[in-house]
Write an enzyme that holds these catalytic residues in place. Structure first.
Site, PDB file in Angstrom:
ATOM      1  CD  GLU A  81      -9.542   9.262 -10.618  1.00 30.11           C
ATOM      2  OE1 GLU A  81      -8.545   8.767 -11.152  1.00 30.11           O
ATOM      3  OE2 GLU A  81      -9.472  10.030  -9.637  1.00 30.11           O
ATOM      4  CB  CYS A 113      -8.905  13.097  -7.134  1.00 31.11           C
ATOM      5  SG  CYS A 113      -8.277  11.421  -7.071  1.00 31.11           S
ATOM      6  CB  THR A 156      -4.879   3.631  -1.020  1.00 32.03           C
ATOM      7  OG1 THR A 156      -4.274   3.155  -2.228  1.00 32.03           O
ATOM      8  CG2 THR A 156      -3.813   3.753   0.044  1.00 32.03           C
ATOM      9  CB  SER A 206       1.226   9.590  -6.401  1.00 30.25           C
ATOM     10  OG  SER A 206       1.046   8.838  -5.223  1.00 30.25           O
ATOM     11  CG  HIS A 237      -7.443  14.273  -2.864  1.00 28.03           C
ATOM     12  ND1 HIS A 237      -8.613  13.551  -2.989  1.00 28.03           N
ATOM     13  CD2 HIS A 237      -6.455  13.488  -3.376  1.00 28.03           C
ATOM     14  CE1 HIS A 237      -8.339  12.383  -3.559  1.00 28.03           C
ATOM     15  NE2 HIS A 237      -7.041  12.319  -3.799  1.00 28.03           N
ATOM     16  CG  ASN A 290      -8.648   7.613  -2.933  1.00 30.02           C
ATOM     17  OD1 ASN A 290      -9.374   8.616  -2.901  1.00 30.02           O
ATOM     18  ND2 ASN A 290      -7.555   7.541  -3.667  1.00 30.02           N
TER      19      ASN A 290
HETATM   20  N1  CAA Z   1       3.059   0.561  12.195  1.00 26.63           N
HETATM   21  C1  CAA Z   1       2.777   1.868  11.963  1.00 26.63           C
HETATM   22  N2  CAA Z   1       3.100   2.504  10.787  1.00 26.63           N
HETATM   23  C2  CAA Z   1       3.699   1.763   9.827  1.00 26.63           C
HETATM   24  C3  CAA Z   1       4.006   0.402  10.005  1.00 26.63           C
HETATM   25  C4  CAA Z   1       3.663  -0.206  11.247  1.00 26.63           C
HETATM   26  N3  CAA Z   1       3.904  -1.494  11.501  1.00 26.63           N
HETATM   27  N4  CAA Z   1       4.604  -0.053   8.875  1.00 26.63           N
HETATM   28  C5  CAA Z   1       4.666   0.999   8.013  1.00 26.63           C
HETATM   29  N5  CAA Z   1       4.120   2.084   8.602  1.00 26.63           N
HETATM   30  C6  CAA Z   1       3.942   3.421   8.017  1.00 26.63           C
HETATM   31  C7  CAA Z   1       5.118   3.929   7.203  1.00 26.63           C
HETATM   32  O1  CAA Z   1       6.132   4.478   8.043  1.00 26.63           O
HETATM   33  C8  CAA Z   1       4.441   4.958   6.321  1.00 26.63           C
HETATM   34  O2  CAA Z   1       4.203   6.138   7.057  1.00 26.63           O
HETATM   35  P1  CAA Z   1       4.902   7.527   6.608  1.00 26.63           P
HETATM   36  O3  CAA Z   1       4.462   7.785   5.191  1.00 26.63           O
HETATM   37  O4  CAA Z   1       4.373   8.527   7.555  1.00 26.63           O
HETATM   38  O5  CAA Z   1       6.366   7.290   6.717  1.00 26.63           O
HETATM   39  C9  CAA Z   1       3.062   4.331   6.042  1.00 26.63           C
HETATM   40  O6  CAA Z   1       2.888   3.333   7.043  1.00 26.63           O
HETATM   41  C10 CAA Z   1       2.957   3.679   4.685  1.00 26.63           C
HETATM   42  O7  CAA Z   1       4.054   2.822   4.529  1.00 26.63           O
HETATM   43  P2  CAA Z   1       4.820   2.735   3.131  1.00 26.63           P
HETATM   44  O8  CAA Z   1       5.115   4.105   2.613  1.00 26.63           O
HETATM   45  O9  CAA Z   1       5.930   1.777   3.296  1.00 26.63           O
HETATM   46  O10 CAA Z   1       3.652   2.080   2.271  1.00 26.63           O
HETATM   47  P3  CAA Z   1       3.708   1.515   0.800  1.00 26.63           P
HETATM   48  O11 CAA Z   1       4.948   1.901   0.124  1.00 26.63           O
HETATM   49  O12 CAA Z   1       3.404   0.057   0.884  1.00 26.63           O
HETATM   50  O13 CAA Z   1       2.451   2.206   0.096  1.00 26.63           O
HETATM   51  C11 CAA Z   1       1.269   4.109  -0.762  1.00 26.63           C
HETATM   52  C12 CAA Z   1       1.822   3.423   0.476  1.00 26.63           C
HETATM   53  C13 CAA Z   1       2.424   4.675  -1.595  1.00 26.63           C
HETATM   54  C14 CAA Z   1       0.342   5.233  -0.309  1.00 26.63           C
HETATM   55  C15 CAA Z   1       0.460   3.065  -1.622  1.00 26.63           C
HETATM   56  O14 CAA Z   1      -0.613   2.567  -0.878  1.00 26.63           O
HETATM   57  C16 CAA Z   1      -0.048   3.638  -2.946  1.00 26.63           C
HETATM   58  O15 CAA Z   1       0.654   3.629  -3.943  1.00 26.63           O
HETATM   59  N6  CAA Z   1      -1.340   4.113  -2.986  1.00 26.63           N
HETATM   60  C17 CAA Z   1      -1.936   4.688  -4.219  1.00 26.63           C
HETATM   61  C18 CAA Z   1      -1.390   6.040  -4.568  1.00 26.63           C
HETATM   62  C19 CAA Z   1      -1.882   7.134  -3.649  1.00 26.63           C
HETATM   63  O16 CAA Z   1      -2.853   7.002  -2.932  1.00 26.63           O
HETATM   64  N7  CAA Z   1      -1.203   8.289  -3.695  1.00 26.63           N
HETATM   65  C20 CAA Z   1      -1.577   9.451  -2.893  1.00 26.63           C
HETATM   66  C21 CAA Z   1      -1.147  10.743  -3.557  1.00 26.63           C
HETATM   67  S1  CAA Z   1      -1.812  10.856  -5.208  1.00 26.63           S
HETATM   68  C22 CAA Z   1      -3.458  11.279  -4.960  1.00 26.63           C
HETATM   69  O17 CAA Z   1      -3.808  11.743  -3.915  1.00 26.63           O
HETATM   70  C23 CAA Z   1      -4.453  11.001  -6.062  1.00 26.63           C
HETATM   71  C24 CAA Z   1      -5.232   9.776  -5.719  1.00 26.63           C
HETATM   72  O18 CAA Z   1      -6.295   9.876  -5.122  1.00 26.63           O
HETATM   73  C25 CAA Z   1      -4.694   8.469  -6.097  1.00 26.63           C
END
Ligand code: CAA
Length: 407
Positions: A81, A113, A156, A206, A237, A290
């Site tokens: 992609e 992906c 990521t 997502s 994945h 990733n």
């Molecule tokens: N100590 C330990 N853990 C902590 C922490 C701390 N101090 N602070 C936060 N965390 C944990 C949270 O509890 C959370 O864990 P859980 O999900 O188990 O509850 C984790 O850290 C992440 O925290 P947030 O959810 O608050 O993080 P965020 O909102 O800032 O972003 C994300 C996370 C949504 C993955 C973001 O990085 C993102 O948008 N990434 C791109 C999209 C993606 O990768 N999606 C995956 C599915 S889609 C797919 O797989 C296709 C692809 O390849 C893209």
């Protein structure tokens, strides 16, 4: 006829960012990235290390390490992609660099992906149909995950390629062609418009789309599909390591028919199952980040290069592409796969990468956004690079690579 993976190799750019340092620079607790997402490092591609560069280097390694001659390849597919052209596929650059036969079927696939896994399945069918006439297929999953600096998706990112040779009578693992589940649904969880180098993601949505697709494709794989307890390993994945844990929990819940709560015996069973069947194969993903189409196959490389599993043991393989499409399938390890462990192991490649400071990383990101149009030069020495087939700029709108004579 047995069909499966005959050879596999990984390649990644020569620099990385330390996730704890990135967190500190962003004013975030390091444990959010290292424990919350499960990431230790992420590979960063400089402007010279595009997907053509990654794909060529991974495939040269696969052919060399497994002693496969270019004349043996009858189909070449790049799943990506991170295309470099709206029309011309990365695959044809790879075809040129490897000196593949001119009657080789050559093309590129895209569904986020899922593109490479879709190709792996299709070439398996090409071999079974008899049209391969004894030839092998080379599939390359190559991607650079690119999100805006300082966005929540920034931790990521990653970059790399996995080259996979599919053949009859394979060296490493065999596909179970009787078990396969699919799922497709039009969702806006992650996408990259034509005008953008960076992806847009509705991050939490997502994650729910991924888990929904896992449930639906697993159910579609039918009653013959082995239960988790019958499998030696469960691969997913891996956009970030923690996602594989969420996936394994979902997999468990689908079999139980209900959600499981923390603190219950069922939750403890899921944790023990994850520790045995998925977690051991996530170490390389935690070091690379990733790599979209290639993430699942990097986890497979981890298993093939370090497991003590026996021939005949089975592995579930879940591929997810945003947008979305997914598949759930079963591979089994073949007799003698262990003898390839050392050549597959990418440990030295990962350890030889150089760490970028956060300031250097941000400079790479800003330069990566610069688009060369008609003509322009990029100097690999500016990025401290030593590898081959580097993108070195454009001449008359034509991309130029070191070591490739392209007009
Ligand atoms: N100590 C330990 N853990 C902590 C922490 C701390 N101090 N602070 C936060 N965390 C944990 C949270 O509890 C959370 O864990 P859980 O999900 O188990 O509850 C984790 O850290 C992440 O925290 P947030 O959810 O608050 O993080 P965020 O909102 O800032 O972003 C994300 C996370 C949504 C993955 C973001 O990085 C993102 O948008 N990434 C791109 C999209 C993606 O990768 N999606 C995956 C599915 S889609 C797919 O797989 C296709 C692809 O390849 C893209």
């Amino acid at each position: 006829m047995k069909v499966g993976i005959d050879a596999i190799a990984f390649y990644t750019p020569q620099h990385y960012v330390d996730m704890a340092e990135l967190a500190v620079a962003r004013g975030i607790e390091p444990e959010k990235f290292t424990l919350g997402l499960g990431q230790e490092r992420m590979s960063i591609a400089t402007p010279c290390e595009d997907t053509v560069h990654l794909a060529i280097n991974a495939s040269l390694k696969a052919l060399r390490d497994f002693d496969i001659h270019p004349e043996d390849i009858g189909t070449l597919v790049v799943g990506t992609e991170t295309g470099i052209d709206h029309s011309k596929p990365i695959a044809v650059y790879v075809h040129h660099a490897l000196g593949l036969p001119d009657n080789c079927i050559t093309y590129e696939t895209k569904h986020a992906c899922f593109g490479a896994m879709a190709a792996v399945t299709s070439v398996g069918d090409w071999i079974i149909s008899g049209r391969a006439k004894g030839k092998k297929a080379l599939i390359i999953a190559a991607d650079i995950a690119n999100y805006p600096v300082k966005s929540s998706a920034e931790p990521t990112q990653g970059a790399g390629a996995v080259a996979i040779v599919v053949s009859e009578d394979p060296n490493l693992c065999e596909f179970d062609r009787s078990i396969h589940g699919y799922f497709t649904k039009n969702v806006m969880d992650f996408w990259r418009p034509l005008y953008s180098k960076e992806a847009f993601a509705d991050g939490h949505y997502s994650i729910s789309c991924y888990l929904d697709a896992l449930e639906k494709s697993k159910l579609d794989s039918g009653e013959k599909a082995p239960a988790i307890t019958e499998l030696a390993a469960c691969l997913y994945h891996v956009p970030f390591v923690k996602m594989a844990s969420k996936a394994h929990q979902k997999n468990f819940e689908v079999e139980l028919g209900h959600a499981i709560e923390k603190g219950t015996p069922e939750f403890d069973q899921f944790k023990a199952s994850f520790a045995e069947k998925t977690q051991p194969w996530l170490a390389f993903n935690s070091q690379v980040g990733n790599i979209y189409t290639a993430s699942l196959f990097l986890s497979l490389i981890n298993l093939l290069s370090s497991s003590e599993l026996k021939a005949g043991e089975t592995v579930s393989v879940f591929s997810y592409g945003s947008g979305c499409a997914a598949s759930y399938s079963i591979f089994s390890l073949v007799e003698g796969y262990e003898r390839w462990k050392a050549v597959i192991d990418p440990g030295s490649l990962l350890n030889e990468r150089r760490k970028l400071s956060i300031a250097e990383y941000e400079r790479v990101m800003s330069k990566r956004d610069e688009v060369i149009k008609e003509s322009g030069v990029i100097n690999p020495e500016d990025w401290d690079l030593t590898s081959n087939y580097l993108y070195i700029g454009n001449r008359n709108h034509i991309r130029q690579y070191s070591g490739l004579n392209i007009g």
